[in-house]
Design a protein around this motif. Structure first.
Motif, mmCIF file in Angstrom:
data_model
loop_
_atom_site.group_PDB
_atom_site.id
_atom_site.type_symbol
_atom_site.label_atom_id
_atom_site.label_comp_id
_atom_site.label_asym_id
_atom_site.label_seq_id
_atom_site.Cartn_x
_atom_site.Cartn_y
_atom_site.Cartn_z
ATOM 1 N N GLY A 20 74.541 7.691 78.491
ATOM 2 C CA GLY A 20 73.636 8.721 79.017
ATOM 3 C C GLY A 20 74.197 9.376 80.265
ATOM 4 O O GLY A 20 74.124 10.598 80.435
ATOM 5 N N LYS A 21 74.748 8.564 81.139
ATOM 6 C CA LYS A 21 75.345 9.099 82.379
ATOM 7 C C LYS A 21 76.496 10.048 82.048
ATOM 8 O O LYS A 21 76.674 11.074 82.706
ATOM 9 N N ILE A 22 77.287 9.712 81.027
ATOM 10 C CA ILE A 22 78.416 10.570 80.641
ATOM 11 C C ILE A 22 77.908 11.859 80.000
ATOM 12 O O ILE A 22 78.387 12.955 80.327
ATOM 13 N N ILE A 23 76.919 11.752 79.118
ATOM 14 C CA ILE A 23 76.369 12.951 78.466
ATOM 15 C C ILE A 23 75.744 13.880 79.515
ATOM 16 O O ILE A 23 75.850 15.104 79.417
ATOM 17 N N ASP A 24 75.144 13.310 80.548
ATOM 18 C CA ASP A 24 74.578 14.129 81.633
ATOM 19 C C ASP A 24 75.659 14.977 82.314
ATOM 20 O O ASP A 24 75.422 16.129 82.663
ATOM 21 N N ARG A 25 76.855 14.407 82.478
ATOM 22 C CA ARG A 25 77.961 15.184 83.081
ATOM 23 C C ARG A 25 78.289 16.406 82.225
ATOM 24 O O ARG A 25 78.541 17.495 82.740
ATOM 25 N N GLY A 30 77.103 22.624 81.557
ATOM 26 C CA GLY A 30 76.779 23.759 80.697
ATOM 27 C C GLY A 30 77.167 23.598 79.245
ATOM 28 O O GLY A 30 76.993 24.526 78.451
ATOM 29 N N LEU A 31 77.692 22.423 78.871
ATOM 30 C CA LEU A 31 78.028 22.199 77.462
ATOM 31 C C LEU A 31 76.785 21.679 76.734
ATOM 32 O O LEU A 31 76.014 20.905 77.300
ATOM 33 N N ARG A 32 76.603 22.125 75.488
ATOM 34 C CA ARG A 32 75.464 21.688 74.678
ATOM 35 C C ARG A 32 75.950 20.724 73.608
ATOM 36 O O ARG A 32 76.966 20.978 72.961
ATOM 37 N N PHE A 65 91.594 -0.834 69.938
ATOM 38 C CA PHE A 65 90.533 -0.607 70.928
ATOM 39 C C PHE A 65 89.442 0.303 70.373
ATOM 40 O O PHE A 65 88.242 0.020 70.504
ATOM 41 N N MET A 66 89.844 1.401 69.724
ATOM 42 C CA MET A 66 88.844 2.363 69.248
ATOM 43 C C MET A 66 87.961 1.801 68.141
ATOM 44 O O MET A 66 86.862 2.309 67.915
ATOM 45 N N SER A 67 88.450 0.754 67.451
ATOM 46 C CA SER A 67 87.631 0.129 66.399
ATOM 47 C C SER A 67 87.010 -1.181 66.877
ATOM 48 O O SER A 67 86.452 -1.933 66.081
ATOM 49 N N SER A 68 87.047 -1.437 68.182
ATOM 50 C CA SER A 68 86.560 -2.721 68.731
ATOM 51 C C SER A 68 85.064 -2.706 69.049
ATOM 52 O O SER A 68 84.494 -3.740 69.404
ATOM 53 N N GLY A 69 84.429 -1.549 68.942
ATOM 54 C CA GLY A 69 83.008 -1.445 69.259
ATOM 55 C C GLY A 69 82.523 -0.047 68.952
ATOM 56 O O GLY A 69 83.297 0.793 68.498
ATOM 57 N N PRO A 70 81.241 0.206 69.203
ATOM 58 C CA PRO A 70 80.686 1.520 68.879
ATOM 59 C C PRO A 70 81.228 2.638 69.765
ATOM 60 O O PRO A 70 81.562 2.428 70.936
ATOM 61 N N THR A 71 81.299 3.821 69.173
ATOM 62 C CA THR A 71 81.617 5.036 69.929
ATOM 63 C C THR A 71 80.493 6.049 69.663
ATOM 64 O O THR A 71 79.717 5.883 68.725
ATOM 65 N N ILE A 72 80.425 7.082 70.489
ATOM 66 C CA ILE A 72 79.541 8.219 70.216
ATOM 67 C C ILE A 72 80.456 9.400 69.921
ATOM 68 O O ILE A 72 81.278 9.764 70.770
ATOM 69 N N VAL A 73 80.344 9.959 68.718
ATOM 70 C CA VAL A 73 81.122 11.155 68.396
ATOM 71 C C VAL A 73 80.202 12.362 68.531
ATOM 72 O O VAL A 73 79.023 12.303 68.171
ATOM 73 N N GLN A 74 80.758 13.450 69.067
ATOM 74 C CA GLN A 74 79.935 14.613 69.396
ATOM 75 C C GLN A 74 80.662 15.921 69.135
ATOM 76 O O GLN A 74 81.889 15.978 69.207
ATOM 77 N N VAL A 75 79.881 16.957 68.898
ATOM 78 C CA VAL A 75 80.403 18.319 68.962
ATOM 79 C C VAL A 75 79.724 18.982 70.159
ATOM 80 O O VAL A 75 78.493 18.931 70.297
ATOM 81 N N LEU A 76 80.535 19.552 71.034
ATOM 82 C CA LEU A 76 80.027 20.243 72.220
ATOM 83 C C LEU A 76 80.250 21.734 72.051
ATOM 84 O O LEU A 76 81.299 22.153 71.553
ATOM 85 N N GLU A 77 79.279 22.515 72.476
ATOM 86 C CA GLU A 77 79.374 23.970 72.350
ATOM 87 C C GLU A 77 79.140 24.623 73.708
ATOM 88 O O GLU A 77 78.289 24.166 74.474
ATOM 89 N N GLY A 78 79.906 25.674 73.978
ATOM 90 C CA GLY A 78 79.696 26.406 75.223
ATOM 91 C C GLY A 78 80.849 27.337 75.507
ATOM 92 O O GLY A 78 81.860 27.341 74.788
ATOM 93 N N VAL A 82 86.558 23.952 75.028
ATOM 94 C CA VAL A 82 87.707 23.043 74.926
ATOM 95 C C VAL A 82 88.266 22.740 76.319
ATOM 96 O O VAL A 82 88.388 21.571 76.718
ATOM 97 N N ALA A 83 88.569 23.785 77.063
ATOM 98 C CA ALA A 83 89.154 23.609 78.403
ATOM 99 C C ALA A 83 88.130 23.034 79.380
ATOM 100 O O ALA A 83 88.465 22.183 80.212
ATOM 101 N N LYS A 84 86.875 23.484 79.261
ATOM 102 C CA LYS A 84 85.844 22.991 80.172
ATOM 103 C C LYS A 84 85.642 21.485 80.019
ATOM 104 O O LYS A 84 85.555 20.752 81.001
ATOM 105 N N ASN A 85 85.603 21.021 78.763
ATOM 106 C CA ASN A 85 85.416 19.584 78.540
ATOM 107 C C ASN A 85 86.578 18.791 79.127
ATOM 108 O O ASN A 85 86.386 17.729 79.726
#
Ligand code: CMP
Length: 139
Positions: A20-25, A30-32, A65-78, A82-85
């Motif tokens: 949640g803290k990361i998604i808030d950033r 301004g990314l959706r 490492f990437m298969s060692s636990g859950p991840t959140i995959v996302q599409v960001l729009e704004g 690409v550069a902003k993220n």
């Protein structure tokens, strides 16, 4: 221009319960979030996703490492997504990341670096298509 980019919150961050803290950033910049799901990827899925790094010495470590636990995959729009993220994420190695970036504040090491983001528009298209069907992206 309005762009879409692919973003992933890595297992080190889901483990520490800071998604949640990361998604808030991302949202505060301004990314959706126009698509999102929680995925515990298999080693094979990680190997396919990171196929471009196959010859690198860290490929085994990275895919394990990437298969060692859950991840959140996302599409960001704004605007310029690409550069902003990538700006919000900071440098791959947290030791090199600028103040106020996600990796500066959350990453543990170059491998356990909390987030991934597409490096170019073409990469973004491929990475989005790897994890999402068109109907799952809702702008
Ligand atoms: P990411 O943006 O997900 O793309 C490839 C990943 O490889 C990168 O972030 C790093 O987390 C990881 N990586 C790069 N260099 C190393 C390294 N020397 N050791 C372990 N992992 C690395």
């Amino acid at each position: 221009a309005i762009e879409r980019t692919f973003s992933m919150i890595k297992p080190d961050a889901t483990k520490r319960n800071v998604t949640g803290k990361i998604i808030d950033r991302l949202e505060s910049a301004g990314l959706r979030v126009v698509a999102q799901k929680r995925v515990w990827m298999s080693l094979r899925e990680a190997e396919g996703f990171y196929a471009e790094h196959k010859a690198r010495p860290f490929f085994g470590e990275l895919t394990e490492f990437m298969s060692s636990g859950p991840t959140i995959v996302q599409v960001l729009e704004g605007e310029n997504a690409v550069a902003k993220n990538r700006e919000i994420m900071g440098a791959t190695n947290p030791a090199d990341a600028d103040e106020g970036t996600i990796r500066k504040d959350f990453a543990l090491s170059i491998g356990e670096n909390s987030v991934h983001g597409s490096d170019a528009l073409e990469t973004a298209k491929r990475e989005i298509a790897y994890w999402f069907s068109e109907t799952e992206v809702v702008g």
